[in-house]
Motif scaffolding. Sequence first.
Motif, PDB file in Angstrom:
ATOM      1  N   MET A 123       6.276   2.292  -0.987  1.00 26.57           N
ATOM      2  CA  MET A 123       7.503   2.502  -0.233  1.00 26.57           C
ATOM      3  C   MET A 123       7.981   1.186   0.363  1.00 26.57           C
ATOM      4  O   MET A 123       7.172   0.357   0.810  1.00 26.57           O
ATOM      5  N   SER A 127      12.907   3.554   3.004  1.00 23.72           N
ATOM      6  CA  SER A 127      12.273   4.777   2.527  1.00 23.72           C
ATOM      7  C   SER A 127      12.048   5.747   3.696  1.00 23.72           C
ATOM      8  O   SER A 127      12.006   5.343   4.865  1.00 23.72           O
ATOM      9  N   ILE A 170      10.435   1.772   7.433  1.00 23.31           N
ATOM     10  CA  ILE A 170      10.144   3.090   6.866  1.00 23.31           C
ATOM     11  C   ILE A 170      10.184   4.117   7.991  1.00 23.31           C
ATOM     12  O   ILE A 170       9.597   3.898   9.049  1.00 23.31           O
TER      13      ILE A 170
END
Length: 266
Positions: A123, A127, A170
């Motif tokens: 990721m 993400s 993230i």
Amino acid sequence: MNIAIVTGASSGMGREFALQLSDYVKVDEIWVIARRAEALESLKAEISVPVRPLALDLLDDDSFEKLEELLEEEKPNIRLLVNAAGFGKFGAYHRVSIKDDCRMLDLNCKALMVMTRLCLPYMEAGSHILQLDSLSAFQPVPYITTYGATKAFVLSYSRAMNRELKPKGIRMMAMNPGWVKTEFFNHAFQTNEGSEVQYFDRLYEAKDCVATGLKDLYKTKKDYSVHGLPVKLQVLGVKIMPHRIVMNIWQNQQKKAKNNTGLTTK
């Protein structure tokens, strides 16, 4: 290759996530994970994005090894992970087997954590991770004891991990719905012979809860999401009141007349 991964995708909330996620994230392929291969295959006809069915049992450690090997081979860019696999059992503790208690811990907590850790190396900034949680995460729930405890873990884990992952760009969020009409009840009622859990104040549709969860994941900075004003007020209430009073209210509520007709799809 940009992908999304959804666990528990054969039915209920997980299936709804697979159906709706394309409105929020553009991917080349959706990997859907569950035990029932036929149910996963049927998603191909319902989703415009290519679907890759992965018939894996997340209670089996071998499944994680297979997924890890596939990720290493494909090296995808995971734009979205939805951990929607899980189950619960209703009823007094002695009606729920030790085996089922352990299975709830393994699927609701361990599998969610392992899936998250396996996917994170794939990721990048931008993400997202959505962990399907429950309203029961906010309070102790007699007669849904172990299930509620597993969901408290998910809430704490998700909020803390979201803070850790922030510098990487993230985002992780827990989604905490109330009662939702899904196959969840098929399993939950199996151990409820004493009807300890029999009254459900509000029932929501999976598609509506999922729509709220995805909107909150992509359009807000929340680290947990709650669908419906009544449920939001309940969350606020259980934060304010002593939990002994919250548990008294819950147990008194379950003395009301049964209203569980039609909640199972056997």
